[in-house]
Design an enzyme around this catalytic site. Sequence first.
Site, PDB file in Angstrom:
ATOM      1  CD  GLU A 122       9.077  -1.008   5.204  1.00 38.39           C
ATOM      2  OE1 GLU A 122      10.292  -0.844   5.123  1.00 38.39           O
ATOM      3  OE2 GLU A 122       8.285  -0.603   4.320  1.00 38.39           O
ATOM      4  CE  LYS A 198      -1.503   3.214   4.553  1.00 39.80           C
ATOM      5  NZ  LYS A 198      -2.644   2.359   4.264  1.00 39.80           N
TER       6      LYS A 198
END
Length: 398
Positions: A122, A198
Amino acid sequence: MTRNKLRIGLFGYGCVGQGLHDVLNSSSGFKADIVRICVKDRTKKRRIPMSNFTFDKNDILNDDSINLVVELIDDADEAYNIVTTAMMKGKNVVTANKMMVANHFKELVELQQKCSVSLLYEASAGASIPIIRNLEEYYDNELLYSLRGILNGSTNYILTKMHNEGIPYTQALNEAIEKGFAESDPTLDVEGFDAKFKLCIITGHAYGLFLEPEMVFHYGISTISKFDIKYSKEKGYKIKLVPFVGKTCDNTITSFVLPRFISSDKYLYNVDNEYNGVITEAAFADKQFFCGKGAGGHATGSAVLSDISANSYGYKYEYKKYQQGTVQNYTRDYKLEIYLRYKHEKDRDLFGFEEVSEYFSSKICNYVIGVVNLSRLYELREQLPKLDVFIVNTGRRF
Ligand SMILES: NC(=O)c1ccc[n+]([C@@H]2O[C@H](COP(=O)([O-])OP(=O)(O)OC[C@H]3O[C@@H](n4cnc5c(N)ncnc54)[C@H](OP(=O)(O)O)[C@@H]3O)[C@@H](O)[C@H]2O)c1
């Protein structure tokens, strides 16, 4: 639900490793036992006793009592070796290393299934913003039109300082480095690589496509000038580095990383400094906005802690969008309106503008606003860093 007792082997005790340590020590609701910490530099002073540390990764990897490896080092190749070895030895893994995950995404997904272990990451996208788990759990059946945002804390810090305080680019970059927001190699931030890694990870969870980072066009902020900041201020905009992924038709998506003009009525306008912000647009939930710190030891450590806690409940990503397989294709045939600041007419000609709505020329520099094709930008990707130009996506639909 019962919690598994976690015995953690931690790799890295830098900005995020120490941040995690603090966060774990202050967390009253959850206790996890850090058995060993592996670091690299034997000469560095540590803030906790040396008996906690090792310099040999095998002290963790070969310790059968350790059931969770938390990987927080700044070397993506070595991180890959550590993470894959740990998974093959049956250990669950939590990592914050976006470069490593993005560069080996499909392989890592397959390896965790093969080894029946869990790999959680995460903190690798948006640091403290829980975007991956939201895409997995909340948007598992939602028709997601697009996702865009600010995913790199260092560039956002630099752009904020340039816009708000008129600080030159190099000074703002040095401040971002001093504050621990930048990657060990800051070119990864300012050239847009980090935001692209990302974006690729997010794309895997949003649409089920595991894109090679090489396939995705990225452009950073390293050639931004005072002129660009002045132009954006005069028009009431801020410039932000904004990765985008979205549908072009039913089963096809496109994605890219580009600086973008943001007007004051937009959510991202007030996402400043090291903060990150993500906007999702979906068929039923409509527009949603997530905001939080995108860099720094404690903010990133909190996301790592959340993964550690999820791990103790046996949580695994299910890659639901990949299982559903509704998105099959990726395209770069996509029109964008851009602002191009340039010096030489021959540079402008490279872009193949299809329509031009604004043009300005002076002794100092020129700019043009017009429509180009993303595939043309992608063809120019090797050349762009060598040109005296700056590109901004206007974000306007046409
Ligand atoms: N900083 C952030 O805000 C942020 C946000 C999100 C994600 N991340 C990610 O988190 C990870 C860590 O970043 P960071 O900012 O904490 O880096 P950092 O401050 O530079 O710390 C790196 C740590 O890794 C250790 N290390 C490097 N190579 C090693 C090896 N081969 N074996 C064992 N230890 C090794 C270093 O050891 P020594 O202490 O001995 O030098 C150091 O403790 C990176 O993947 C980064 O992309 C960072």
